[in-house]
Scaffold this motif. Structure first.
Motif, PDB file in Angstrom:
ATOM      1  N   TYR A  17       0.829  -1.208   0.000  1.00  0.00           N
ATOM      2  CA  TYR A  17       0.000   0.000   0.000  1.00  0.00           C
ATOM      3  C   TYR A  17       0.863   1.258   0.000  1.00  0.00           C
ATOM      4  O   TYR A  17       1.931   1.298   0.604  1.00  0.00           O
ATOM      5  N   ARG A  18       0.363   2.298  -0.645  1.00  0.00           N
ATOM      6  CA  ARG A  18       1.123   3.546  -0.765  1.00  0.00           C
ATOM      7  C   ARG A  18       1.107   4.353   0.521  1.00  0.00           C
ATOM      8  O   ARG A  18       1.990   5.185   0.755  1.00  0.00           O
ATOM      9  N   GLU A  19       0.113   4.138   1.368  1.00  0.00           N
ATOM     10  CA  GLU A  19       0.021   4.905   2.606  1.00  0.00           C
ATOM     11  C   GLU A  19      -0.673   4.079   3.681  1.00  0.00           C
ATOM     12  O   GLU A  19      -1.748   3.532   3.451  1.00  0.00           O
ATOM     13  N   ILE A  20      -0.040   3.979   4.841  1.00  0.00           N
ATOM     14  CA  ILE A  20      -0.595   3.240   5.969  1.00  0.00           C
ATOM     15  C   ILE A  20      -0.493   4.105   7.219  1.00  0.00           C
ATOM     16  O   ILE A  20       0.574   4.668   7.499  1.00  0.00           O
ATOM     17  N   THR A  21      -1.580   4.221   7.957  1.00  0.00           N
ATOM     18  CA  THR A  21      -1.571   4.943   9.225  1.00  0.00           C
ATOM     19  C   THR A  21      -1.801   3.956  10.358  1.00  0.00           C
ATOM     20  O   THR A  21      -2.912   3.438  10.522  1.00  0.00           O
ATOM     21  N   PRO A  22      -0.783   3.646  11.158  1.00  0.00           N
ATOM     22  CA  PRO A  22      -0.982   2.768  12.315  1.00  0.00           C
ATOM     23  C   PRO A  22      -1.856   3.469  13.361  1.00  0.00           C
ATOM     24  O   PRO A  22      -1.660   4.652  13.645  1.00  0.00           O
ATOM     25  N   LEU A  23      -2.799   2.743  13.925  1.00  0.00           N
ATOM     26  CA  LEU A  23      -3.660   3.279  14.971  1.00  0.00           C
ATOM     27  C   LEU A  23      -3.280   2.650  16.307  1.00  0.00           C
ATOM     28  O   LEU A  23      -3.133   1.432  16.407  1.00  0.00           O
ATOM     29  N   ALA A  99     -11.605   1.971  14.885  1.00  0.00           N
ATOM     30  CA  ALA A  99     -10.839   2.074  13.640  1.00  0.00           C
ATOM     31  C   ALA A  99     -11.745   2.383  12.451  1.00  0.00           C
ATOM     32  O   ALA A  99     -11.392   3.187  11.571  1.00  0.00           O
ATOM     33  N   ALA A 100     -12.916   1.763  12.426  1.00  0.00           N
ATOM     34  CA  ALA A 100     -13.857   2.015  11.328  1.00  0.00           C
ATOM     35  C   ALA A 100     -14.345   3.456  11.341  1.00  0.00           C
ATOM     36  O   ALA A 100     -14.473   4.104  10.287  1.00  0.00           O
ATOM     37  N   THR A 101     -14.629   3.979  12.528  1.00  0.00           N
ATOM     38  CA  THR A 101     -15.065   5.372  12.635  1.00  0.00           C
ATOM     39  C   THR A 101     -13.954   6.318  12.181  1.00  0.00           C
ATOM     40  O   THR A 101     -14.202   7.285  11.441  1.00  0.00           O
ATOM     41  N   GLY A 103     -11.616   5.572  10.067  1.00  0.00           N
ATOM     42  CA  GLY A 103     -11.516   5.413   8.622  1.00  0.00           C
ATOM     43  C   GLY A 103     -12.588   6.167   7.867  1.00  0.00           C
ATOM     44  O   GLY A 103     -12.330   6.746   6.809  1.00  0.00           O
ATOM     45  N   SER A 104     -13.811   6.180   8.419  1.00  0.00           N
ATOM     46  CA  SER A 104     -14.892   6.891   7.726  1.00  0.00           C
ATOM     47  C   SER A 104     -14.636   8.392   7.704  1.00  0.00           C
ATOM     48  O   SER A 104     -14.932   9.077   6.717  1.00  0.00           O
ATOM     49  N   ILE A 105     -14.066   8.912   8.794  1.00  0.00           N
ATOM     50  CA  ILE A 105     -13.771  10.350   8.864  1.00  0.00           C
ATOM     51  C   ILE A 105     -12.603  10.707   7.956  1.00  0.00           C
ATOM     52  O   ILE A 105     -12.601  11.749   7.286  1.00  0.00           O
ATOM     53  N   ALA A 106     -11.599   9.811   7.909  1.00  0.00           N
ATOM     54  CA  ALA A 106     -10.397  10.070   7.110  1.00  0.00           C
ATOM     55  C   ALA A 106     -10.531   9.587   5.674  1.00  0.00           C
ATOM     56  O   ALA A 106      -9.580   9.703   4.896  1.00  0.00           O
ATOM     57  N   ASP A 107     -11.696   9.049   5.321  1.00  0.00           N
ATOM     58  CA  ASP A 107     -11.961   8.522   3.977  1.00  0.00           C
ATOM     59  C   ASP A 107     -10.982   7.399   3.635  1.00  0.00           C
ATOM     60  O   ASP A 107     -10.375   7.368   2.560  1.00  0.00           O
ATOM     61  N   VAL A 108     -10.825   6.458   4.570  1.00  0.00           N
ATOM     62  CA  VAL A 108      -9.972   5.280   4.383  1.00  0.00           C
ATOM     63  C   VAL A 108     -10.863   4.048   4.451  1.00  0.00           C
ATOM     64  O   VAL A 108     -11.404   3.732   5.516  1.00  0.00           O
ATOM     65  N   PRO A 109     -11.058   3.323   3.339  1.00  0.00           N
ATOM     66  CA  PRO A 109     -12.003   2.211   3.323  1.00  0.00           C
ATOM     67  C   PRO A 109     -11.455   0.907   3.899  1.00  0.00           C
ATOM     68  O   PRO A 109     -12.220  -0.011   4.186  1.00  0.00           O
ATOM     69  N   ASN A 110     -10.122   0.796   4.075  1.00  0.00           N
ATOM     70  CA  ASN A 110      -9.519  -0.458   4.521  1.00  0.00           C
ATOM     71  C   ASN A 110      -8.948  -0.316   5.932  1.00  0.00           C
ATOM     72  O   ASN A 110      -8.187   0.615   6.202  1.00  0.00           O
ATOM     73  N   LEU A 138     -23.040   0.227   7.253  1.00  0.00           N
ATOM     74  CA  LEU A 138     -24.379   0.825   7.326  1.00  0.00           C
ATOM     75  C   LEU A 138     -24.405   1.986   8.320  1.00  0.00           C
ATOM     76  O   LEU A 138     -24.977   3.040   8.044  1.00  0.00           O
ATOM     77  N   ALA A 139     -23.795   1.787   9.485  1.00  0.00           N
ATOM     78  CA  ALA A 139     -23.820   2.820  10.515  1.00  0.00           C
ATOM     79  C   ALA A 139     -23.085   4.079  10.093  1.00  0.00           C
ATOM     80  O   ALA A 139     -23.485   5.203  10.443  1.00  0.00           O
TER      81      ALA A 139
END
Length: 212
Positions: A17-23, A99-101, A103-110, A138-139
């Protein structure tokens, strides 16, 4: 993410991947400060251009696991304890929801999680992960994919895959001593057995060596 498996997983994903953000998600567990410090040392030594700085998040301290050994309320299980002693109810559900929340804010689908083949807990099954993808999608009204690149691996497989990384700098300990592995808890035991099974030299610093 934080421990040995997650560090190796991130380093492997950085090849694709070109960009990864560890959480790093805090929830008041006793090893978090030591783990975050180890994480910084690992990524500094890894020096991977596609890995961004660690994003530190928090979903609350103390209340949910209050009195549990993971927050300092009881003795930490040693390497002879059964897997059931290490179960934190809803742990992956909570981590993946945060992590999903994010991702949704940062526009990261994976989002990726370092679950291994040997994980026996109900919130580590493919059925749970697919259900969470659907419910979180869905949420949050977004596309979401939960990646499990280590799901077909045992600890020894992961260690062999990460042989070229600075894995001795990662921390997988439930009861750190001065920021280092205690060498006695179940997490240290699992780590030590992994190196033995993988037939790889273990350069980890342990404060003591308990029975395996």
């Amino acid at each position: 993410m934080s421990g040995l498996d997650s560090c190796i997983m991130t380093a492997l994903l950085a090849r694709t991947y070109r960009e990864i953000t560890p959480l790093f998600i805090r929830s008041g567990l006793k090893w978090e400060d030591a783990e975050l410090n180890a994480l910084g040392r690992f990524f500094q030594a890894l020096d991977a251009e596609h890995v961004r700085p660690v994003a530190e998040l928090e979903f609350g301290r103390g209340g949910l696991y209050s009195g549990h050994w993971s927050t300092g309320g009881e003795a930490v299980p040693d390497a002879m304890a059964p897997d059931s002693d290490f179960f934190l109810p809803g742990r992956n559900l909570l981590l993946l929801s945060v992590a999903a929340t994010y991702g949704s804010i940062a526009d990261v689908p994976n989002i990726a999680i370092g679950i291994l083949k040997s994980n026996p807990f109900p919130d580590a099954t493919p059925e749970f992960l697919r259900s969470l993808e659907g419910a979180a999608g869905l949420a949050l009204d977004c596309e979401l994919h939960v990646l499990t690149p280590l799901l077909d691996m045992h600890k020894s497989d992961v260690l062999r895959a990460g042989r070229g990384f600075p894995i001795e700098l990662s921390l997988s300990c439930a009861d750190p001593v001065d920021g280092e592995h205690c060498g006695i808890c179940g997490k240290c035991g699992e780590r030590r057995r992994g190196f033995i099974d993988a037939k790889i030299s273990d350069r980890t610093t342990y404060k003591a060596l308990g029975p395996l």
